[in-house]
Design a protein around this motif. Structure first.
Motif, PDB file in Angstrom:
ATOM      1  N   GLN A  89       0.835  -1.200   0.000  1.00 19.69           N
ATOM      2  CA  GLN A  89       0.000   0.000   0.000  1.00 19.69           C
ATOM      3  C   GLN A  89       0.873   1.254   0.000  1.00 19.69           C
ATOM      4  O   GLN A  89       1.655   1.479   0.934  1.00 19.69           O
ATOM      5  CB  GLN A  89      -0.903   0.014   1.231  1.00 19.69           C
ATOM      6  CG  GLN A  89      -2.001  -1.022   1.196  1.00 19.69           C
ATOM      7  CD  GLN A  89      -3.173  -0.559   0.378  1.00 19.69           C
ATOM      8  OE1 GLN A  89      -3.284  -0.851  -0.795  1.00 19.69           O
ATOM      9  NE2 GLN A  89      -4.056   0.185   1.001  1.00 19.69           N
ATOM     10  N   ALA A 147      -5.467   3.562   3.523  1.00 19.86           N
ATOM     11  CA  ALA A 147      -6.774   3.511   2.876  1.00 19.86           C
ATOM     12  C   ALA A 147      -7.607   4.756   3.171  1.00 19.86           C
ATOM     13  O   ALA A 147      -8.419   5.191   2.338  1.00 19.86           O
ATOM     14  CB  ALA A 147      -7.527   2.255   3.320  1.00 19.86           C
ATOM     15  N   TRP A 188     -12.593  -0.189   0.009  1.00 20.63           N
ATOM     16  CA  TRP A 188     -11.861  -0.807   1.102  1.00 20.63           C
ATOM     17  C   TRP A 188     -12.835  -1.282   2.167  1.00 20.63           C
ATOM     18  O   TRP A 188     -13.595  -0.495   2.736  1.00 20.63           O
ATOM     19  CB  TRP A 188     -10.885   0.201   1.708  1.00 20.63           C
ATOM     20  CG  TRP A 188     -10.053  -0.343   2.832  1.00 20.63           C
ATOM     21  CD1 TRP A 188     -10.259  -0.156   4.173  1.00 20.63           C
ATOM     22  CD2 TRP A 188      -8.879  -1.143   2.720  1.00 20.63           C
ATOM     23  NE1 TRP A 188      -9.279  -0.789   4.897  1.00 20.63           N
ATOM     24  CE2 TRP A 188      -8.415  -1.412   4.031  1.00 20.63           C
ATOM     25  CE3 TRP A 188      -8.164  -1.668   1.638  1.00 20.63           C
ATOM     26  CZ2 TRP A 188      -7.284  -2.172   4.280  1.00 20.63           C
ATOM     27  CZ3 TRP A 188      -7.034  -2.433   1.894  1.00 20.63           C
ATOM     28  CH2 TRP A 188      -6.606  -2.679   3.203  1.00 20.63           C
ATOM     29  N   TRP A 214      -9.163  -4.511  -0.652  1.00 23.29           N
ATOM     30  CA  TRP A 214      -9.871  -3.767  -1.683  1.00 23.29           C
ATOM     31  C   TRP A 214     -10.766  -4.708  -2.479  1.00 23.29           C
ATOM     32  O   TRP A 214     -10.327  -5.769  -2.930  1.00 23.29           O
ATOM     33  CB  TRP A 214      -8.883  -3.088  -2.638  1.00 23.29           C
ATOM     34  CG  TRP A 214      -8.104  -1.973  -2.021  1.00 23.29           C
ATOM     35  CD1 TRP A 214      -6.805  -2.002  -1.618  1.00 23.29           C
ATOM     36  CD2 TRP A 214      -8.587  -0.653  -1.741  1.00 23.29           C
ATOM     37  NE1 TRP A 214      -6.435  -0.786  -1.104  1.00 23.29           N
ATOM     38  CE2 TRP A 214      -7.510   0.061  -1.165  1.00 23.29           C
ATOM     39  CE3 TRP A 214      -9.806  -0.010  -1.912  1.00 23.29           C
ATOM     40  CZ2 TRP A 214      -7.623   1.391  -0.770  1.00 23.29           C
ATOM     41  CZ3 TRP A 214      -9.934   1.307  -1.516  1.00 23.29           C
ATOM     42  CH2 TRP A 214      -8.856   2.002  -0.956  1.00 23.29           C
TER      43      TRP A 214
END
Length: 275
Positions: A89, A93, A198, A203
Motif C-alpha cells: 500500500q 486507505a 476498502w 480492496w
C-alpha cells in the motif's frame, strides 16, 4: 486468461508544438490477480519512469523538438485471474475518503446511498446502475458526479465517480481505477474505469457500468482519487493551436499483427476531432 493489449493514442495539432510534457499511467503492474508478461511504450520522445504518489507505474514524456503530431502506442500481454502477492500500500486507505470536485456527493447522492449503509456493496452498485443509464455523449471528462447523477446518465467514468461519492458518504474509502476490459465481441475499444472499495482489510473491485465484480476480464493500469489522478495520459504543451485526439484499444486472447490501415484511420479520426 492471457490477454494481448494494444492501445494507440493519436494527437494532431493545427500549429507546430514547441514543447510537450505528459504523465503516462499506461503501465500495468503485477498484483491484483494479474501478472505482466511483457509491456512496452513506443513514442517519439524522452520517457522517464517513476512511481507516483498512489503507487502507479508511470512515465514522464518530454518532447522538446517542434512537432505537429504525437502518437503513443503501448502494447503487451497480461495474464489475469492468477494468484499474486498484493502490492504494498503506497498510502493508507483513509486517504481515499478524501472528496474531490469530480466525486463530491451532494445531498441527493448521500440520501440515495444512505439505505445501503448496511447492505452488500453490490446492492448499491446495481441500484446506481439502474439510476444512471449508460449513454455516451451525455457528459464530458470534467463532469462532476453530482451533475451526472442528476442527469441520470453517463459512461463508465461517471458511474465510477458517482459510486465513489456514494461510498465515501457512507464512510467507505473508495478509489477510481483505470484499465482495460476484455469483451468477447471486441465491443469496447476504449479504456475502461471501475472502483475499488476498502472493506474488511482489503480492496474489493466493482465494475459499476457492467454490474459485476472485477474479474479476469479486467486489466488494471492505475488508481487514484478520481479520473484526474488515474487518467492514462495527462499533460500540457506550448503551442499547437487546435488539438485533435483519437484513441483505440484492442484487447484479445490472441496476438494481433500490426495493421497500417488502422493507424491511418486513427489519424483521420484525430484530424476530424479538430473540427
Amino acid at each position: 486468461m492471457l490477454l494481448n493489449i494494444e492501445h494507440q493514442t493519436q494527437y494532431v495539432f493545427s500549429e507546430m508544438v514547441q514543447y510537450t510534457i505528459q504523465q503516462l499511467r499506461l503501465t500495468p503492474r503485477n498484483g491484483y490477480r494479474q501478472a505482466v508478461k511483457h509491456w512496452q511504450i513506443k513514442v517519439n520522445g524522452q520517457l522517464t519512469p517513476f512511481e507516483d504518489a498512489f503507487g502507479n507505474l508511470s512515465h514522464t514524456l518530454v518532447i522538446d523538438q517542434p512537432h505537429e503530431a504525437l502518437l503513443i502506442t503501448v502494447s503487451g500481454a497480461v495474464e489475469t485471474g492468477v494468484e499474486t502477492e498484493p502490492p504494498e500500500q503506497a498510502l493508507p486507505a483513509e486517504i481515499y475518503l478524501r472528496d474531490t470536485p469530480l466525486t463530491q456527493a451532494d445531498a441527493a447522492m448521500a440520501e440515495f446511498a444512505r439505505p445501503f449503509a448496511n447492505a452488500p456493496l453490490t446492492d448499491l452498485m446495481h441500484a446506481l446502475r439502474e439510476r444512471m443509464q449508460y449513454i455516451k455523449g451525455a457528459t464530458q471528462v470534467d463532469t462532476p458526479a453530482a451533475q451526472a447523477f442528476r442527469l441520470g446518465k453517463g459512461v463508465c467514468q461517471d458511474h465510477a465517480h458517482a459510486f465513489i461519492g456514494c461510498c465515501r458518504s457512507l464512510g467507505l474509502p473508495a478509489r477510481y481505477v483505470s484499465g482495460y476490459l476484455f469483451t468477447v465481441d471486441g465491443s469496447l475499444m476504449q479504456t475502461h474505469a471501475w472502483v475499488d472499495i476498502w472493506q474488511q482489510g482489503h480492496w474489493l473491485g466493482l465494475d459499476v457500468s457492467n454490474g459485476t465484480l472485477v474479474n479476469e476480464t479486467h486489466v488494471r493500469l492505475a488508481h487514484g482519487l478520481d479520473y484526474r489522478s488515474a487518467s492514462p495520459v495527462t499533460g500540457s504543451r506550448i503551442g499547437g493551436g487546435i488539438e485533435g485526439m483519437a484513441s483505440v484499444v484492442s484487447v484479445n486472447q490472441q496476438a494481433r499483427q500490426a495493421n497500417p490501415q488502422e493507424q491511418a484511420r486513427l489519424l483521420q479520426q484525430a484530424q476530424s476531432a479538430q473540427q
